[in-house]
Design an enzyme around this catalytic site. Structure first.
Site, PDB file in Angstrom:
ATOM      1  N   PRO A  74      24.931  50.253 -83.235  1.00  0.00           N
ATOM      2  CA  PRO A  74      24.741  49.137 -82.292  1.00  0.00           C
ATOM      3  C   PRO A  74      26.018  48.375 -81.990  1.00  0.00           C
ATOM      4  CG  PRO A  74      22.898  49.227 -83.772  1.00  0.00           C
ATOM      5  CD  PRO A  74      23.860  50.296 -84.227  1.00  0.00           C
ATOM      6  N   CYS A  75      26.207  48.091 -80.702  1.00  0.00           N
ATOM      7  CA  CYS A  75      27.502  47.597 -80.256  1.00  0.00           C
ATOM      8  C   CYS A  75      27.479  46.221 -79.609  1.00  0.00           C
ATOM      9  CB  CYS A  75      28.104  48.595 -79.262  1.00  0.00           C
ATOM     10  SG  CYS A  75      27.033  48.898 -77.833  1.00  0.00           S
ATOM     11  N   GLN A  76      26.292  45.619 -79.432  1.00  0.00           N
ATOM     12  CA  GLN A  76      26.236  44.355 -78.701  1.00  0.00           C
ATOM     13  C   GLN A  76      27.105  43.272 -79.335  1.00  0.00           C
ATOM     14  OE1 GLN A  76      23.673  46.201 -79.725  1.00  0.00           O
ATOM     15  NE2 GLN A  76      21.938  46.124 -78.303  1.00  0.00           N
ATOM     16  N   PHE A  78      29.995  43.360 -80.339  1.00  0.00           N
ATOM     17  CA  PHE A  78      31.405  43.431 -79.967  1.00  0.00           C
ATOM     18  C   PHE A  78      31.609  43.487 -78.455  1.00  0.00           C
ATOM     19  CE2 PHE A  78      30.794  45.595 -84.043  1.00  0.00           C
ATOM     20  CZ  PHE A  78      31.560  44.777 -84.855  1.00  0.00           C
ATOM     21  N   ASN A 114      31.271  53.264 -79.717  1.00  0.00           N
ATOM     22  CA  ASN A 114      31.038  51.835 -79.606  1.00  0.00           C
ATOM     23  C   ASN A 114      31.610  51.320 -78.287  1.00  0.00           C
ATOM     24  OD1 ASN A 114      30.789  48.918 -80.446  1.00  0.00           O
ATOM     25  ND2 ASN A 114      30.325  49.883 -82.411  1.00  0.00           N
TER      26      ASN A 114
END
Length: 324
Positions: A74-76, A78, A114
Site C-alpha cells: 500500500p502506497c497512499q 507516500f 510503490n
C-alpha cells in the site's frame, strides 16, 4: 524442460503485476489481498492459491528461499496527493512488515512497487531508512518508471525497488525503453462492453464545449467561475478539472475513479468518463480478463493495478538473474 521461477505476490489487487510475470513464464504459487472483490477477481482469472487476509498473517516459513517475492505494498501514505504521513501511517508501516518477512524467508529476488512519492518522502530519508534494513543481504536497485515507455498508452510513473541476493553474481538492469509508445487511438477501438459511470446532464453540457486535450480553461469565463467556485482564483494544480483526454496522446494516469473533480478522465470523443473495458485496455489487460464486483470496485481494481505490459518488461529483466 527448465524449472520455472516461482513467485509469491502480496497486495495483488486486481492482478496486473502477477499477470505480467505469468505471461513471461514465471510460476505463481500464492497471491494475496485483503479486498474481497480483488480476491474474487484473482480467483476468476488465475488458477493458483489465493490468500485473503493481510500478508502478515501468511505462514511464511514454508516459503523460505523462495525465488521471487513481489508486491504493490500500500502506497497512499507516500502519495504526492495525500498527507504523506509515511511510516507514521499504518499503510506505510506495511512496508516495514514486508521487510521483516524478506529478512525471515530470504527470497533470492524481491520487487516492491510503490508511488514515486516514496523516493522524495522526507527528503529521501524514508527510502534510505527502508533500504538500510535490507541492504546487508541484497544489492538494491531503485528507479521510477513511466509506463508509456513500455508499450502502455498511459503516462503513469511508479517507483520500483528490486533487491537481488548477494549470493547471485549478476547485475539487475531495469528494462530499456520500448520504441513503441502507444496513444489512446491505439486501444480505444472495437470495444463492445459499455459498463461504466455517467455524467449528469449539466456536466455533459460543459464537456460539449471542451475539445480533445482541453479542460475547464476552454469554457467561457462565466462558466469557469460557476463550476470552479472559490477555487477559480487559486493558483496551480487545476488542469485535471473537466479534463478531456486526447486520442493522439497517452492517457493521464488512471485513478480509482474517473470522475473525481480534480482528476477527471473524460473520453476523448464522447461526453462520458472512460468505461471499465477502456480502463482495462489502457492498463493493458486483455479483453478476456474479468473484474469482479460493482462498477466502482472494478474502477478501483484497475486504477490501482500495475499495467500488464510494464510488469512483463520487468519480468523479462528479472528472469535474466536466474540460470534458466
Amino acid at each position: 524442460m527448465a524449472e520455472k521461477i516461482k513467485f509469491v505476490e502480496v497486495c495483488s489487487g486486481g492482478g496486473g503485476l502477477s499477470l505480467g510475470f505469468l505471461n513471461k513464464g514465471f510460476e505463481c504459487i500464492l497471491l494475496n489481498d485483503i479486498n474481497k472483490n480483488c480476491i474474487k477477481t484473482l480467483k476468476e482469472n488465475h488458477s493458483v492459491e489465493v490468500y485473503e487476509n493481510c500478508f502478515t498473517e501468511i505462514k511464511w516459513d514454508k516459503y523460505k528461499n523462495l525465488d521471487l517475492l513481489i508486491g504493490g505494498v500500500p502506497c497512499q501514505a507516500f502519495s504526492q496527493a495525500g498527507n504523506r504521513k509515511g511510516l507514521n501511517d499504518k499503510r506505510g508501516d506495511l512496508i516495514l512488515k514486508f521487510i521483516e518477512i524478506l529478512n525471515n524467508i530470504k527470497p533470492k529476488v524481491f520487487m516492491i512497487e510503490n508511488v514515486k512519492g516514496l523516493k522524495t518522502h522526507n527528503k529521501g530519508e524514508t527510502l534510505k531508512f527502508i533500504l538500510s534494513k535490507i541492504e546487508k543481504s541484497y544489492n538494491i536497485y531503485v528507479k521510477v518508471l513511466n509506463a508509456n515507455d513500455y508499450s502502455v498508452p498511459q503516462k503513469r510513473e511508479r517507483l520500483f525497488i528490486v533487491g537481488v541476493s548477494k549470493t547471485i553474481k549478476k547485475i539487475f538492469n531495469f528494462p530499456i525503453e520500448h520504441s513503441y509508445k502507444p496513444v489512446l487511438k491505439d486501444v480505444l477501438n472495437d470495444i463492445s462492453e459499455t459498463e461504466g459511470i455517467r455524467y449528469n446532464e449539466k456536466k455533459i453540457e460543459l464537456f460539449k464545449k471542451i475539445p480533445q486535450g482541453g479542460c475547464w480553461i476552454n469554457l467561457p469565463t462565466e462558466l469557469q467561475k460557476e463550476y470552479l467556485g472559490n477555487s477559480f482564483n487559486s493558483s496551480g494544480g487545476k488542469r485535471g478539472i473537466l479534463k478531456r483526454l486526447d486520442m493522439n496522446k497517452p492517457s493521464l494516469t488512471l485513478l480509482t475513479n474517473p470522475t473525481q473533480k480534480q482528476t477527471e478522465r473524460c473520453h476523448p470523443l464522447e461526453n462520458r468518463p472512460l468505461n471499465i473495458r477502456e480502463y482495462a485496455r489502457i492498463q493493458t489487460f486483455p479483453d478476456s480478463y474479468k473484474f469482479i464486483g460493482c462498477t466502482s470496485q472494478k474502477y478501483l481494481q484497475i486504477g490501482n493495478a500495475v499495467p500488464v505490459k510494464l510488469a512483463e518488461a520487468l519480468a523479462e529483466e528479472i528472469k535474466k538473474l536466474f540460470d534458466i
